[in-house]
Structures are given as C-alpha cells and as structure tokens.
Design an enzyme around this catalytic site. Structure first.
Site, short mmCIF file in Angstrom:
data_model
loop_
_atom_site.label_atom_id
_atom_site.label_comp_id
_atom_site.label_asym_id
_atom_site.label_seq_id
_atom_site.Cartn_x
_atom_site.Cartn_y
_atom_site.Cartn_z
N HIS A 18 30.92 29.10 46.98
CA HIS A 18 31.18 27.66 46.97
C HIS A 18 30.18 26.89 47.81
O HIS A 18 29.99 25.70 47.64
CB HIS A 18 32.58 27.36 47.53
CG HIS A 18 33.66 27.65 46.56
ND1 HIS A 18 34.43 28.76 46.65
CD2 HIS A 18 34.07 26.98 45.47
CE1 HIS A 18 35.31 28.75 45.66
NE2 HIS A 18 35.10 27.69 44.93
N TYR A 43 35.62 34.71 32.03
CA TYR A 43 35.23 35.74 31.08
C TYR A 43 35.81 35.49 29.69
O TYR A 43 36.47 36.33 29.08
CB TYR A 43 35.60 37.13 31.61
CG TYR A 43 34.85 37.42 32.89
CD1 TYR A 43 33.47 37.56 32.88
CD2 TYR A 43 35.51 37.49 34.10
CE1 TYR A 43 32.77 37.76 34.05
CE2 TYR A 43 34.80 37.69 35.28
CZ TYR A 43 33.44 37.83 35.25
OH TYR A 43 32.73 38.03 36.39
N ARG A 81 28.58 43.81 40.91
CA ARG A 81 29.23 42.52 40.65
C ARG A 81 30.57 42.52 41.36
O ARG A 81 31.54 43.16 40.90
CB ARG A 81 29.40 42.33 39.13
CG ARG A 81 30.17 41.06 38.69
CD ARG A 81 29.59 39.81 39.29
NE ARG A 81 30.19 38.57 38.84
CZ ARG A 81 30.64 37.63 39.67
NH1 ARG A 81 30.62 37.83 40.98
NH2 ARG A 81 31.08 36.50 39.20
N CYS A 111 27.64 43.13 32.68
CA CYS A 111 28.33 41.92 33.09
C CYS A 111 28.16 40.87 31.98
O CYS A 111 27.09 40.76 31.39
CB CYS A 111 27.74 41.41 34.40
SG CYS A 111 28.67 39.99 35.01
N HIS A 153 40.96 20.29 39.20
CA HIS A 153 40.25 21.56 39.37
C HIS A 153 41.18 22.73 39.10
O HIS A 153 42.22 22.85 39.74
CB HIS A 153 39.72 21.62 40.81
CG HIS A 153 38.68 22.67 41.01
ND1 HIS A 153 38.99 24.00 41.04
CD2 HIS A 153 37.34 22.59 41.17
CE1 HIS A 153 37.88 24.70 41.23
NE2 HIS A 153 36.87 23.86 41.30
N1 MTE Z 1 36.89 45.12 39.88
C1 MTE Z 1 37.33 44.59 41.03
N2 MTE Z 1 38.42 45.17 41.62
N3 MTE Z 1 36.74 43.52 41.60
C2 MTE Z 1 35.65 42.91 41.02
O1 MTE Z 1 35.13 41.94 41.57
N4 MTE Z 1 34.14 42.88 39.09
C3 MTE Z 1 34.12 43.15 37.65
C4 MTE Z 1 34.29 44.64 37.38
N5 MTE Z 1 35.40 45.17 38.13
C5 MTE Z 1 35.17 43.43 39.78
C6 MTE Z 1 35.81 44.58 39.26
C7 MTE Z 1 32.92 42.72 36.98
S1 MTE Z 1 32.85 41.07 36.57
C8 MTE Z 1 31.95 43.57 36.59
S2 MTE Z 1 30.65 43.02 35.66
C9 MTE Z 1 31.97 44.98 36.95
O2 MTE Z 1 33.10 45.30 37.75
C10 MTE Z 1 30.73 45.35 37.73
O3 MTE Z 1 30.76 46.68 38.07
P1 MTE Z 1 29.70 47.27 39.08
O4 MTE Z 1 29.68 46.42 40.31
O5 MTE Z 1 30.08 48.69 39.34
O6 MTE Z 1 28.35 47.20 38.38
#
Ligand code: MTE
Length: 468
Positions: free
Chosen positions: A155, A413, A229, A276, A131
């Site tokens: 999880h 990603y 997100r 996202c 994993h």
């Molecule tokens: N930045 C931090 N510090 N932590 C996070 O979990 N998520 C990322 C990004 N920046 C994230 C982050 C992801 S995957 C996305 S798609 C976007 O923030 C989402 O931004 P929002 O929640 O303002 O729409």
C-alpha cells in the site's frame, strides 16, 4: 529431449508475435507415467510444440487476465523508496491539530472513521464505503494505519498515498507521531534468505522472479531461482508440531494429519509448472494500464513436486465422487493477516478427486524438502491451475458445497473483458480463475538484444513448453 523441450527454433518470426498466451487445449494429452516398484508413481506433463506455437500466436488472450491483480495490491506496480513516499503524511500548514486520543473517538462509520498516518489525520469514511478492502482498513479505525501498512507494505506506494491524502483533515500532534510504530515488531522480520539473483517486484510481502536467461537455462527450475509470490509474511512452521486439519462440511467428519502421517501415503511425483496469473503484467501495462505487481516474464517455474495424492487422503475419509455432494475443496494457509484471517482459495472437487488430476500435498520440491518460501512443510499442488490455488503452508482443507470465501477467491484472481476497469468492475460477475493457459515467452535474445541470423535462421530460446 530436454533440448527439444526448452528450445524453440523459429524461422524469421517477427518478435512481436512472441507476446502471446497459449490456448493449451491439448494439455492433458501428452502425459506419461513412471511406476516404481515401491508403489509410488511419477507423472510427467509434457506439452507438444504445438501448444508452444499456439502460445506464440495467442496474443489476444492475455487481455482477460488484466484485472486479476490483488485488489489490496492496487497500484502496487512499483517498488517504492522511502523518499518517494516521504511527501505523504508530512506536516501540512494551516490544518487543525489532533491527538491520538481525538482520533480514537472516531472508530466507526457512525462517528466517522478517522485514522492517523505519520503526521496526518484522515477522515476515511467515504473512502471505505467504496473500497472493497474497507473491512481491512477498518482495523486501523481510530488509530494509526502504520502497523497495518507495515504488513501490507504494497500500500505504501505513491498512487495509494496520493489517494489517501485527499481525505486529510488535520495534523497529528507531534508528541503522538510515531507512537504506534515505536514498539512494533516488523512482521517481516523473520523471512527466509533468498538468492540474490531473484529480482523483487515487492519486498514486503516478498515477490520476486529470476532473470529470464537463468529461467531458460533449466528445464526444471532450481528451487532457489523459482519465483516467489507471497501476500503476507512467511510463517515459520515447526514440522514436529505441524498438523493439517481436514473437515468435511457435509458429514462433519474431521481428520488431523501430522507431517509423518502425510508421508505414510504413497509418494507421488508430478512435474508441473506453476504460474502466477500476473505473469508478464509489465508488458500488458504497455498496452493498457494494469494494476498489480509489475511482473516480468518469469513469474513462472517448473518443478518436480512430491507428496501424497489428495484423492488418496480423501478416499481414506470416505470422500469419493459417488459418496459426496460437495462441490469444492477449500484450502487455508498458515500465513495470516492482522485480523488472523488466513490466505485461502478453493478448487472444484472434481479436480481433487480425479486420480489423474494429480493434486498432491507436496512436501518435496525437486527432491528436496520444500523450501520455506514455497510452502514448507506442506503445500497443495494443483497441476494446470493458476498459482493462486496452489496454497502454501497448508493448514486446513475444507470439503464444502461452497467456494472459499477468502478475498483471493472472491475479489482477486478473476478475469474480465478489456472494457471493464476498476470503476466498473464487479467481482461477483466473474468466476475465479482455475485452469490457466500457458504463457510462452522468448527468453533469448532479451528485449532490445541482437538477433544473430545463421543460414537464414534465427535461434531463440523460450520458456514454458512444459505446463502443469
Ligand atoms: N499460498 C499462501 N498460503 N499464501 C500466498 O500468498 N500465493 C499464491 C500461491 N499460494 C500464496 C499461496 C500465489 S498468488 C502464487 S502465484 C503461488 O502461491 C506462488 O507460489 P511460489 O511462491 O511457490 O512460486
């Protein structure tokens, strides 16, 4: 103009053609600036109808994104109820009984790694070797994994628990059951209040999107309806003591900026969409099983972001294209996991240094102080680039020759061909997603809704003719 931008009128378009991803090749052609007398400027990124139509026909492009789910969110496609998970970790007849003390003697691969979950004791040595998130699981080695699963609540879903149950070796003695969770603070105990209209795809961490018709109603997505997100609990940052650390690994130069210091740079406003990478994954799943949060079509939003341009801040430190050999700008958030590792990712330095790249350290969203869920007090906005690089609660910027080594840059990603699956995937073989094509979607009528034909024409409403 906003009507033109937010509404798509298409004559008798077969609904299936609408499930596409646009190529967006002319994305940077249609932008215009507004300059203000106080030295600030505002740039609007506008997308032509062509890019929207390209979106409607680019059905095949979506497959490359199928594998970009967070590995730790593996199989987290469903919100689970306590009932659904209660079957796992239950007492099982005929198994030997162990105390937490016994479990604690197995905290390394050499002694074999044991963990406890509810009534169960598990030997996960073989599991962690395969994993990629094994190092995280090791934090629970020799003890209960419950405190960690309280943080990574994704999880706790039947798929992961079923897999886990295969490693079951015993029952935890009844006096030790729950011992690790009794005094545990809920790491999600201090989350911001959210609009009731947001539909969660996971609650801890919080991930949610607005209903489609509400998204299509507004060219600029209202802050409270903007999808969220999060990978970890939302940090509660005190703006009066907030500091952003900037380090140049090439020269060892450092700069620390308070919020007020950031606000002293000329204020720029960019209208940019954030999307996202997993947007519309629930539909992709109907074609081929995809792991990750089951997003609908609304993990996307369009806002006016205001703040200091990153290129201005870097120029102040003497970092310009002809003065640096660095290749990447790494960002770290103030949200951290149990090992105190922050959320992080990076972008190529060209994008950050390009004055037309519009990368900003944003403190306002749609004219208001940026809300907690969206990165208060500072988040980086990287127009045109996948949401994951738009780091919220920005704590650190590192100018480097290397990409960020954060999980979200290296093992998440990324895009793969459709023939690659979780058994064959090698994250090292694929570059981190940066620019992300626009996904267009029909927001009205909703799937299964009735289409009204008037004078041989059908009126549809869609999203995403604007793009960052
Ligand atoms: N930045 C931090 N510090 N932590 C996070 O979990 N998520 C990322 C990004 N920046 C994230 C982050 C992801 S995957 C996305 S798609 C976007 O923030 C989402 O931004 P929002 O929640 O303002 O729409």
């Amino acid at each position: 103009m906003s009507n033109l931008m937010t509404r798509v009128f298409l004559q008798r378009l077969p609904p299936k053609l609408c499930a596409g991803i646009s190529v967006g090749s002319n994305r940077y052609k249609h932008s215009h600036w507004e300059h203000h007398e106080n030295g600030s400027s505002e740039r609007h990124w506008v997308y032509s109808r062509n890019s929207a139509v390209a979106g409607l026909i680019g059905v095949g492009a979506g497959v490359a994104l199928w594998l970009n789910a967070h590995r730790s969110a593996e199989a987290a496609s469903l919100l689970t109820t306590d009932q659904e998970v209660s079957a796992f970790g239950a007492y099982r007849d005929g198994l030997p009984e162990y105390t937490l003390d016994d479990v604690s003697k197995h905290a390394s691969v050499k002694e074999r790694v044991w963990v406890a979950y509810r009534h169960g004791v598990y030997d996960i040595t073989d599991f962690i070797q395969e994993h990629p998130g094994g190092d995280k699981i090791l934090m629970g080695a020799g003890g209960s994994v419950e405190p960690f699963w309280a943080l990574y609540a994704v999880h706790k879903n039947p798929h992961v628990l079923e897999l886990f149950e295969k490693y079951r070796i015993g029952n935890l003695s009844s006096s030790d059951v729950g011992a690790h969770v009794k005094d545990m603070d809920d790491p999600y105990g201090n989350e911001p209040r959210r609009h009731v209209a947001l539909k969660p795809s996971s609650k801890k961490p919080f991930n949610a999107e607005p209903p489609l018709p509400l998204l299509a109603d507004n060219l600029i997505t209202p802050n409270e309806l903007f999808y969220v997100r999060n990978h970890l609990p939302v940090p509660d940052v005190d703006a009066s003591t907030y500091e952003l650390d900037i380090t140049d690994e090439e020269t060892d130069k450092e700069k620390v900026l308070t919020l007020d210091a950031i606000k002293k740079y000329p204020k720029h406003t960019v209208t940019a969409t954030i999307q996202c990478a997993g947007n519309r994954r629930s539909e992709m799943t109907r074609v081929k099983a995809v792991k990750g949060l089951s997003w609908g079509q609304a993990a996307i939003g369009n806002a006016k972001w205001s703040g200091a341009r990153l290129c201005d801040v870097l120029k102040d430190m003497g970092i310009e294209r002809d003065t640096t050999d660095a290749l990447h700008v790494q960002f770290e958030g103030l949200d951290t996991d149990p090992a105190n590792m922050p959320y992080g990712s990076s972008i190529p330095i060209e994008k950050a240094l390009d004055p037309y790249g519009d990368v900003i350290l944003a403190y306002e969203m749609n004219g208001e102080t940026i809300p907690r869920d969206h990165g208060y007090p500072i988040r980086v906005i990287v127009p045109g680039v996948v949401g994951a690089r738009n780091v919220k609660w920005l704590g650190k910027i590192i100018i480097s020759k290397k990409e960020s080594d954060a999980h979200w840059q290296q093992n998440d990603y990324k895009g793969f061909a459709p023939n690659v699956d979780w058994d064959t995937v090698d994250f090292k073989k694929s570059p981190a997603i940066q620019e992300l094509p626009v996904i267009s979607a029909i927001c009205e009528p909703l799937e299964g809704g009735t289409v009204k034909v008037k004078n041989g024409k059908v009126k549809l409403r869609g999203e995403c003719l604007f793009h960052s």
